[in-house]
Motif scaffolding. Structure first.
Motif, PDB file in Angstrom:
ATOM      1  N   SER A  64      69.611   2.984 -47.457  1.00 36.97           N
ATOM      2  CA  SER A  64      70.340   4.197 -47.865  1.00 36.97           C
ATOM      3  C   SER A  64      70.586   4.204 -49.368  1.00 36.97           C
ATOM      4  N   GLU A  65      70.938   3.061 -49.913  1.00 39.61           N
ATOM      5  CA  GLU A  65      71.178   2.979 -51.356  1.00 39.61           C
ATOM      6  C   GLU A  65      69.889   3.223 -52.138  1.00 39.61           C
ATOM      7  N   ILE A  66      68.781   2.694 -51.646  1.00 43.19           N
ATOM      8  CA  ILE A  66      67.485   2.917 -52.303  1.00 43.19           C
ATOM      9  C   ILE A  66      67.129   4.403 -52.264  1.00 43.19           C
ATOM     10  N   VAL A  67      67.309   5.026 -51.111  1.00 41.38           N
ATOM     11  CA  VAL A  67      67.023   6.461 -50.977  1.00 41.38           C
ATOM     12  C   VAL A  67      67.909   7.258 -51.922  1.00 41.38           C
ATOM     13  N   TYR A  68      69.187   6.919 -51.959  1.00 40.03           N
ATOM     14  CA  TYR A  68      70.115   7.626 -52.840  1.00 40.03           C
ATOM     15  C   TYR A  68      69.687   7.488 -54.303  1.00 40.03           C
ATOM     16  N   GLN A  69      69.399   6.274 -54.724  1.00 39.24           N
ATOM     17  CA  GLN A  69      69.005   6.055 -56.118  1.00 39.24           C
ATOM     18  C   GLN A  69      67.714   6.794 -56.459  1.00 39.24           C
ATOM     19  N   SER A  70      66.761   6.782 -55.550  1.00 33.13           N
ATOM     20  CA  SER A  70      65.494   7.487 -55.779  1.00 33.13           C
ATOM     21  C   SER A  70      65.725   8.991 -55.870  1.00 33.13           C
ATOM     22  N   ALA A  71      66.540   9.507 -54.981  1.00 33.71           N
ATOM     23  CA  ALA A  71      66.846  10.940 -55.000  1.00 33.71           C
ATOM     24  C   ALA A  71      67.547  11.315 -56.304  1.00 33.71           C
ATOM     25  N   HIS A  72      68.479  10.490 -56.700  1.00 33.62           N
ATOM     26  CA  HIS A  72      69.221  10.749 -57.941  1.00 33.62           C
ATOM     27  C   HIS A  72      68.273  10.808 -59.135  1.00 33.62           C
ATOM     28  N   LYS A  73      67.305   9.895 -59.179  1.00 29.35           N
ATOM     29  CA  LYS A  73      66.315   9.898 -60.263  1.00 29.35           C
ATOM     30  C   LYS A  73      65.466  11.163 -60.245  1.00 29.35           C
ATOM     31  N   GLN A  74      65.273  11.734 -59.068  1.00 29.37           N
ATOM     32  CA  GLN A  74      64.468  12.946 -58.931  1.00 29.37           C
ATOM     33  C   GLN A  74      65.301  14.219 -59.107  1.00 29.37           C
ATOM     34  N   GLY A  75      66.581  14.064 -59.424  1.00 22.50           N
ATOM     35  CA  GLY A  75      67.434  15.226 -59.678  1.00 22.50           C
ATOM     36  C   GLY A  75      68.046  15.828 -58.426  1.00 22.50           C
ATOM     37  N   ILE A  76      68.062  15.091 -57.350  1.00 28.25           N
ATOM     38  CA  ILE A  76      68.702  15.580 -56.119  1.00 28.25           C
ATOM     39  C   ILE A  76      70.096  14.977 -56.081  1.00 28.25           C
ATOM     40  N   TRP A  77      71.091  15.823 -56.046  1.00 31.75           N
ATOM     41  CA  TRP A  77      72.462  15.353 -56.102  1.00 31.75           C
ATOM     42  C   TRP A  77      73.355  16.243 -55.264  1.00 31.75           C
ATOM     43  N   ALA A  78      74.593  15.837 -55.122  1.00 34.64           N
ATOM     44  CA  ALA A  78      75.597  16.623 -54.394  1.00 34.64           C
ATOM     45  C   ALA A  78      76.636  17.101 -55.398  1.00 34.64           C
ATOM     46  N   SER A  79      76.953  18.350 -55.331  1.00 31.47           N
ATOM     47  CA  SER A  79      77.938  18.911 -56.255  1.00 31.47           C
ATOM     48  C   SER A  79      79.353  18.501 -55.838  1.00 31.47           C
ATOM     49  N   ASN A  80      80.276  18.656 -56.765  1.00 30.75           N
ATOM     50  CA  ASN A  80      81.684  18.365 -56.460  1.00 30.75           C
ATOM     51  C   ASN A  80      82.202  19.276 -55.352  1.00 30.75           C
ATOM     52  N   VAL A  81      81.727  20.506 -55.330  1.00 28.11           N
ATOM     53  CA  VAL A  81      82.144  21.455 -54.294  1.00 28.11           C
ATOM     54  C   VAL A  81      81.657  20.982 -52.921  1.00 28.11           C
ATOM     55  N   GLN A  82      80.418  20.492 -52.848  1.00 32.51           N
ATOM     56  CA  GLN A  82      79.902  19.985 -51.581  1.00 32.51           C
ATOM     57  C   GLN A  82      80.703  18.778 -51.107  1.00 32.51           C
ATOM     58  N   VAL A  83      81.038  17.897 -52.024  1.00 32.73           N
ATOM     59  CA  VAL A  83      81.836  16.720 -51.682  1.00 32.73           C
ATOM     60  C   VAL A  83      83.210  17.157 -51.189  1.00 32.73           C
ATOM     61  N   ARG A  84      83.831  18.070 -51.912  1.00 31.21           N
ATOM     62  CA  ARG A  84      85.159  18.561 -51.522  1.00 31.21           C
ATOM     63  C   ARG A  84      85.124  19.204 -50.144  1.00 31.21           C
ATOM     64  N   ASP A  85      84.129  20.072 -49.904  1.00 35.45           N
ATOM     65  CA  ASP A  85      84.031  20.751 -48.611  1.00 35.45           C
ATOM     66  C   ASP A  85      83.836  19.754 -47.471  1.00 35.45           C
ATOM     67  N   SER A  86      83.032  18.750 -47.726  1.00 34.20           N
ATOM     68  CA  SER A  86      82.805  17.730 -46.709  1.00 34.20           C
ATOM     69  C   SER A  86      84.089  16.951 -46.433  1.00 34.20           C
ATOM     70  N   LEU A  87      84.780  16.563 -47.491  1.00 32.76           N
ATOM     71  CA  LEU A  87      86.022  15.817 -47.363  1.00 32.76           C
ATOM     72  C   LEU A  87      87.070  16.623 -46.598  1.00 32.76           C
ATOM     73  N   LEU A  88      87.201  17.884 -46.943  1.00 33.33           N
ATOM     74  CA  LEU A  88      88.207  18.722 -46.299  1.00 33.33           C
ATOM     75  C   LEU A  88      87.921  18.965 -44.816  1.00 33.33           C
ATOM     76  N   SER A  89      86.668  18.764 -44.412  1.00 33.09           N
ATOM     77  CA  SER A  89      86.305  19.026 -43.020  1.00 33.09           C
ATOM     78  C   SER A  89      86.419  17.794 -42.114  1.00 33.09           C
ATOM     79  N   ILE A  90      86.794  16.651 -42.662  1.00 35.47           N
ATOM     80  CA  ILE A  90      86.902  15.427 -41.860  1.00 35.47           C
ATOM     81  C   ILE A  90      88.189  15.495 -41.034  1.00 35.47           C
TER      82      ILE A  90
END
Length: 191
Positions: A64-90
């Motif tokens: 998972s960490e390798i996938v995350y790092q590779s995605a990050h290098k390719q410009g795939i990321w999660a916005s603060n809004v996406q993180v907030r929405d996910s957090l608020l839905s737990i």
């Protein structure tokens, strides 16, 4: 090297540490989700299963960490809004369907995590989910491909064939030398 929330490091992936605390929490979750009656297994099998789940859990975390790092290098990321929405839905952080910040902080304190670390994990989970969706989408045929396949299946081939028995091919006919000469001179006049 950056590391997760305390307790030493279980693994390092390209200068990013996976903390022992993270590993233990994930392992505990995996064991709970396995739904195997471990207490009913003989000690040898229980130990074998435990070893395997520990190994598999760490391997999954590293991957998972390798996938995350590779995605990050390719410009795939999660916005603060996406993180907030996910957090608020737990659900565990909610009371009567609403996020309660104090509940969130208390639960994180009880498991020994900071909000920054927890939210970073949410960010990683979102990115990994995006990658999984990209792969899933890439393996699905496009509507144009489906239409083409349907059209191909709908086509009917018209085939004609001639059944010739070997006995009909074995007709004896003798050709004389003058007929051969006449044919070579003017084949159009022959029948």
């Amino acid at each position: 090297m950056s590391s997760g929330a305390g307790g030493g490091t279980a693994a390092v992936v390209n200068d990013t540490g996976i903390s022992i605390n993270e590993y233990r929490q994930r392992l505990e979750m995996e064991e709970k989700n396995s739904k195997l009656p471990l207490d009913k297994l003989p000690p040898e099998q229980r130990e074998m299963y435990s070893r395997e789940i520990r190994k598999r859990t760490l391997e999954q975390m590293i991957l998972s960490e390798i996938v995350y790092q590779s995605a990050h290098k390719q410009g795939i990321w999660a916005s603060n809004v996406q993180v907030r929405d996910s957090l608020l839905s737990i659900p565990v952080f909610q009371e009567e369907g609403r996020f309660v910040r104090q509940r969130y902080e208390n639960i994180l304190a009880n498991i020994g995590q900071t909000s920054d670390h927890f939210e970073n994990q949410i960010r990683k989970d979102i990115v990994i989910k995006k990658i999984q969706e990209l792969f899933l989408t890439a393996t699905q045929p496009t509507s144009m491909e489906v239409d083409h396949l349907v059209a191909l299946k709908a086509k009917v081939a018209s085939v004609r064939y001639l059944d010739v028995s070997p006995s009909r091919l074995q007709v004896e006919k003798s050709v004389t030398a003058p007929e051969v000469v006449a044919f070579t001179i003017d084949p159009a006049k022959q029948d």
